[in-house]
Scaffold this active site. Structure first.
Site, PDB file in Angstrom:
ATOM      1  N   LYS A 192      26.079 -28.610 -16.373  1.00  0.00           N
ATOM      2  CA  LYS A 192      26.573 -27.700 -15.299  1.00  0.00           C
ATOM      3  C   LYS A 192      25.171 -27.324 -14.343  1.00  0.00           C
ATOM      4  O   LYS A 192      25.567 -26.928 -13.123  1.00  0.00           O
ATOM      5  CB  LYS A 192      27.163 -26.474 -16.134  1.00  0.00           C
ATOM      6  CG  LYS A 192      28.415 -26.788 -16.856  1.00  0.00           C
ATOM      7  CD  LYS A 192      28.823 -25.648 -17.762  1.00  0.00           C
ATOM      8  CE  LYS A 192      29.977 -26.022 -18.374  1.00  0.00           C
ATOM      9  NZ  LYS A 192      30.355 -24.921 -19.430  1.00  0.00           N
TER      10      LYS A 192
ATOM     11  N   ASP B 191      25.928 -29.592 -22.733  1.00  0.00           N
ATOM     12  CA  ASP B 191      27.042 -29.050 -21.900  1.00  0.00           C
ATOM     13  C   ASP B 191      26.594 -28.362 -20.546  1.00  0.00           C
ATOM     14  O   ASP B 191      26.705 -28.374 -19.421  1.00  0.00           O
ATOM     15  CB  ASP B 191      28.045 -28.225 -22.485  1.00  0.00           C
ATOM     16  CG  ASP B 191      29.242 -27.715 -21.675  1.00  0.00           C
ATOM     17  OD1 ASP B 191      30.091 -28.233 -21.286  1.00  0.00           O
ATOM     18  OD2 ASP B 191      28.999 -26.391 -21.471  1.00  0.00           O
TER      19      ASP B 191
ATOM     20  N   GLU C   7      35.481 -26.896  -8.830  1.00  0.00           N
ATOM     21  CA  GLU C   7      35.432 -25.581  -9.245  1.00  0.00           C
ATOM     22  C   GLU C   7      35.325 -25.329 -10.668  1.00  0.00           C
ATOM     23  O   GLU C   7      34.349 -24.671 -11.149  1.00  0.00           O
ATOM     24  CB  GLU C   7      36.297 -24.482  -8.367  1.00  0.00           C
ATOM     25  CG  GLU C   7      35.834 -23.104  -8.726  1.00  0.00           C
ATOM     26  CD  GLU C   7      34.506 -22.698  -7.988  1.00  0.00           C
ATOM     27  OE1 GLU C   7      33.513 -22.404  -8.580  1.00  0.00           O
ATOM     28  OE2 GLU C   7      34.367 -22.700  -6.652  1.00  0.00           O
TER      29      GLU C   7
ATOM     30  N   GLU D 222      33.795 -27.691 -30.940  1.00  0.00           N
ATOM     31  CA  GLU D 222      34.554 -28.850 -31.559  1.00  0.00           C
ATOM     32  C   GLU D 222      34.057 -29.069 -32.807  1.00  0.00           C
ATOM     33  O   GLU D 222      33.082 -28.536 -33.438  1.00  0.00           O
ATOM     34  CB  GLU D 222      34.080 -29.764 -30.411  1.00  0.00           C
ATOM     35  CG  GLU D 222      34.257 -29.581 -29.029  1.00  0.00           C
ATOM     36  CD  GLU D 222      36.066 -29.907 -28.632  1.00  0.00           C
ATOM     37  OE1 GLU D 222      36.804 -30.232 -29.463  1.00  0.00           O
ATOM     38  OE2 GLU D 222      36.295 -29.370 -27.667  1.00  0.00           O
TER      39      GLU D 222
ATOM     40  N   GLY E 164      37.957 -22.137 -21.974  1.00  0.00           N
ATOM     41  CA  GLY E 164      39.240 -21.849 -22.415  1.00  0.00           C
ATOM     42  C   GLY E 164      40.390 -22.449 -21.670  1.00  0.00           C
ATOM     43  O   GLY E 164      40.258 -22.949 -20.423  1.00  0.00           O
TER      44      GLY E 164
ATOM     45  N   VAL F 111      43.019 -28.379 -21.371  1.00  0.00           N
ATOM     46  CA  VAL F 111      42.941 -28.048 -19.801  1.00  0.00           C
ATOM     47  C   VAL F 111      44.451 -28.505 -19.115  1.00  0.00           C
ATOM     48  O   VAL F 111      44.960 -27.791 -18.516  1.00  0.00           O
ATOM     49  CB  VAL F 111      41.700 -28.319 -19.222  1.00  0.00           C
ATOM     50  CG1 VAL F 111      41.809 -28.210 -17.837  1.00  0.00           C
ATOM     51  CG2 VAL F 111      40.594 -27.887 -19.954  1.00  0.00           C
TER      52      VAL F 111
ATOM     53  N   VAL G 168      32.084 -25.959 -13.602  1.00  0.00           N
ATOM     54  CA  VAL G 168      31.025 -24.934 -13.921  1.00  0.00           C
ATOM     55  C   VAL G 168      31.660 -23.623 -14.001  1.00  0.00           C
ATOM     56  O   VAL G 168      32.208 -22.987 -13.151  1.00  0.00           O
ATOM     57  CB  VAL G 168      29.990 -25.157 -12.832  1.00  0.00           C
ATOM     58  CG1 VAL G 168      28.753 -23.990 -13.141  1.00  0.00           C
ATOM     59  CG2 VAL G 168      29.353 -26.480 -12.415  1.00  0.00           C
TER      60      VAL G 168
END
Length: 397
Positions: free
Chosen positions: A201, A197, A125, A186, A299, A13, A128
């Site tokens: 969220k 995960d 932002e 992963e 992504g 990221v 999630v």
């Protein structure tokens, strides 16, 4: 005068944030209303061949003590040292934008409070739904409504795996292996396939919508590792897809009930047709009935896109604009027990089980049916034990 910001972490990221910023620098500056520059990139690794090699630092204090840096993009992931770094930045009055769902799910109440006290911004932002705008719509656009329920697909990896099982009759283990080969999962896929995960969220969404911090430990969470290919195929023949659904609903007793678990979704429902790594969230409210948010939920560049959107907002608004800070929760008494979760249920039981349901599907894998009326979670588990069920899955309606 150019506004300087820093990026914490140069993984998937973080590198995407830097790449997208310089790719779209001119248009980003127009939107921000000022010239901008990445001054630091924090990472312990060496990147000698990077075009931004001169911006790297291994010392967080370089960023913290530089008054020119007014905004920070946290892309490290994990709880520590991310929490320590973000907390320190906010206490210095530096706005922070993060993609770190674990950080927000565990410490969001604390960090929002500090941001408000120090008159800076804590934006998340990207935590999630990746590139899907969901946090701001819930906080701003839909703020005039009484939101009663949010439910959807919040993890792209599990959705990809279930899509392969559904479309290609691929067993779970093979679908997981393919997801790892393609970089969707992963090496250790536990956080995805066991639902952690998605749990983080839905905690963030629940906290934002209902105003009290919901911790992951308070949310019933079941992943997809126990989903059998036979149930995917049988559900398809019955007119359903199996999806990992994260949901939160306001109960009749005014408590809320967040949960993460596989659910059957009718083919006629739009959620059923969300495939591969895409995410979708359906929000129910009294003024607008239903609204759906759909897009790439993870992504490099989709997530970086959401982080950069927050950075731009921080640059445009140097004082707190995300004014809502949910309350810390001393206990989870405002969260209803999972035993009270209500739905119709799919059962797959042995061929010799005594089943009273009118509509039954017999196969080599036993007898499958959907309960004719809603059952609570507790009732469904009791029925499954009585019948010796090999599978029991709620239906999303």
């Amino acid at each position: 005068m150019s506004v300087k910001f820093a990026v914490l972490g140069h993984g998937v990221v973080g590198s995407g944030v830097v790449e997208l910023f310089y790719k779209n620098k001119e248009s980003i500056e127009k939107k921000a209303g000022t010239e901008m520059e990445v001054k630091y990139i924090l990472d312990l690794r060496e990147f000698p061949d990077s075009p931004y090699a001169d911006k790297f630092t291994k010392d967080f204090n370089d960023i913290l003590n530089d008054d020119e840096v007014t905004a920070v993009a946290e892309c490290m992931g994990g709880l520590e040292p991310a929490f320590t770094f973000v907390k320190a930045c906010l206490e210095k009055g530096k706005s922070v934008s993060t993609s770190n769902k674990e950080l927000v799910a565990e410490k969001g109440d604390i960090l929002l409070k500090i941001a408000k006290e120090k008159n800076c911004n804590f934006f998340f932002e990207a935590s999630v739904g990746g590139a899907i705008p969901i946090i701001r719509p819930l906080h701003k656009c839909l703020a005039g409504n009484d939101i009663t329920e949010c439910a959807g697909i919040l993890n792209g990896t599990t959705n990809f795996i279930l899509t392969k099982m559904y479309n290609d009759n691929m067993p779970f283990d093979e679908a997981l292996s393919l997801a790892q080969q393609l970089g969707y999962a992963e090496k250790d896929p536990t956080a995805d396939i066991e639902g952690h995960d998605a749990c983080r969220k839905i905690c963030i969404i629940s906290s934002l919508v209902f105003g009290k911090h919901v911790y992951p430990k308070s949310v019933y969470t079941k992943g997809i590792s126990g989903i059998d290919l036979a149930d995917v195929q049988i559900a398809d023949n019955m007119g359903y897809s199996i999806k990992l659904i994260a949901s939160v609903k306001k109960q009749e007793n005014d408590k809320i009930l967040p949960a993460v678990m596989p659910m059957l979704t009718p083919h006629a429902d739009i959620i059923s047709n969300v495939s591969d790594v895409f995410n979708a969230v359906v929000v129910n409210g009294d003024g607008f009935d239903k609204a759906m948010f759909y897009g790439r939920g993870a992504g490099k560049l989709p997530t970086a896109s959401a982080v950069l959107g927050d950075v731009i907002d921080s640059v445009k608004h140097k004082v707190t604009v995300f004014s809502q800070s949910w309350e810390s929760a001393e206990d989870d008494s405002f969260i209803d027990c999972i035993d009270n979760f209500k739905a119709k249920w799919y059962f797959r039981v042995p061929a010799d089980a005594q089943v009273s349901a009118k509509e039954q599907t017999a196969s080599d894998n036993g007898i499958s049916f959907i309960s004719e009326s809603e059952l609570t979670f507790a009732q469904a588990q009791a029925e499954a034990e009585k019948l010796g069920a090999m599978a029991v899955i709620p239906v999303l309606e």
